[in-house]
Design an enzyme around this catalytic site. Structure first.
Site, PDB file in Angstrom:
ATOM      1  N   ASP A 106      -7.583 -13.848 -44.355  1.00 44.96           N
ATOM      2  CA  ASP A 106      -6.308 -13.421 -43.788  1.00 44.96           C
ATOM      3  C   ASP A 106      -6.543 -12.133 -43.008  1.00 44.96           C
ATOM      4  O   ASP A 106      -7.556 -11.464 -43.206  1.00 44.96           O
ATOM      5  CB  ASP A 106      -5.259 -13.216 -44.878  1.00 44.96           C
ATOM      6  CG  ASP A 106      -3.827 -13.390 -44.384  1.00 44.96           C
ATOM      7  OD1 ASP A 106      -3.620 -13.549 -43.148  1.00 44.96           O
ATOM      8  OD2 ASP A 106      -2.907 -13.377 -45.218  1.00 44.96           O
ATOM      9  N   ASP A 107      -5.606 -11.816 -42.132  1.00 43.73           N
ATOM     10  CA  ASP A 107      -5.739 -10.576 -41.363  1.00 43.73           C
ATOM     11  C   ASP A 107      -5.429  -9.364 -42.220  1.00 43.73           C
ATOM     12  O   ASP A 107      -6.078  -8.334 -42.120  1.00 43.73           O
ATOM     13  CB  ASP A 107      -4.859 -10.597 -40.112  1.00 43.73           C
ATOM     14  CG  ASP A 107      -3.377 -10.826 -40.407  1.00 43.73           C
ATOM     15  OD1 ASP A 107      -3.000 -11.184 -41.541  1.00 43.73           O
ATOM     16  OD2 ASP A 107      -2.564 -10.661 -39.471  1.00 43.73           O
ATOM     17  N   ASP A 110      -0.828  -7.260 -47.692  1.00 49.40           N
ATOM     18  CA  ASP A 110       0.169  -6.194 -47.634  1.00 49.40           C
ATOM     19  C   ASP A 110       0.722  -5.935 -49.033  1.00 49.40           C
ATOM     20  O   ASP A 110       0.171  -5.155 -49.794  1.00 49.40           O
ATOM     21  CB  ASP A 110       1.264  -6.595 -46.643  1.00 49.40           C
ATOM     22  CG  ASP A 110       2.243  -5.478 -46.334  1.00 49.40           C
ATOM     23  OD1 ASP A 110       2.435  -4.573 -47.160  1.00 49.40           O
ATOM     24  OD2 ASP A 110       2.854  -5.520 -45.255  1.00 49.40           O
TER      25      ASP A 110
END
Length: 173
Positions: A106-107, A110
């Site tokens: 994933d980028d 969060d």
């Protein structure tokens, strides 16, 4: 829905993102040597598509799958998580099941909400992200850069090219 837009802005441009994704690949190459390698990549769409392509090239992984999880519905507010598309059985069971031998990309991790869902589906997979925030960091195995929780990352695919006036023109005098 709660507004998660942060106070700090961190724009990431294509060259920097590519460097960071390659740095992730370097770290993962070491992990691969230690763990027997990765047979497949599962990228978390949409943000994981670009780094997954870079990592797949660098590690020569050709079996690539997506998992589609929606959480940011209007780029500003994080709402209910929804798995729009799961992982095919061939990939999930590549080494006997539960994601063994699978690399999840994933980028950004969060708050960890998306990572929890994906980890629940592939508990034996190795989870990697380019960027990690403190709340999500415990859920990711490998990452490149940690940013503060109150930072909003502007990824290159979210930004367009436009003229920006010099600061002095917009500053109150």
């Amino acid at each position: 829905m709660s507004d998660v837009r942060a106070e700090k802005a961190f724009p990431v441009y294509w060259e920097q993102f590519h460097r960071d994704a390659r740095a992730l690949a370097w770290r993962l190459a070491g992990e691969a040597r230690a763990s027997g390698g990765f047979d497949a990549i599962v990228c978390v769409t949409r943000g994981g598509l670009v780094p997954a392509a870079i990592v797949a090239r660098e590690l020569d992984i050709r079996l690539i799958e997506t998992i589609c999880v929606a959480s940011y519905h209007d780029y500003k507010s994080q709402g209910e998580l929804a798995v729009l598309k799961g992982v095919c059985d061939r990939v999930a069971n590549v080494r006997g099941g539960e994601g063994a031998g699978v690399l999840i990309i994933d980028d950004l991790v969060d708050t960890g909400s998306t990572a929890r869902v994906v980890r629940g589906l592939l508990p034996k997979a190795h989870f990697a992200a380019v960027y990690a925030k403190p709340k999500g960091r415990p859920l990711v195995d490998t990452f490149v850069t940690e940013v503060s929780q109150d930072t909003w990352i502007y990824f290159p695919w979210d930004m367009g090219l436009s003229f920006q006036p010099p600061i002095r023109e917009g500053a109150a005098g």
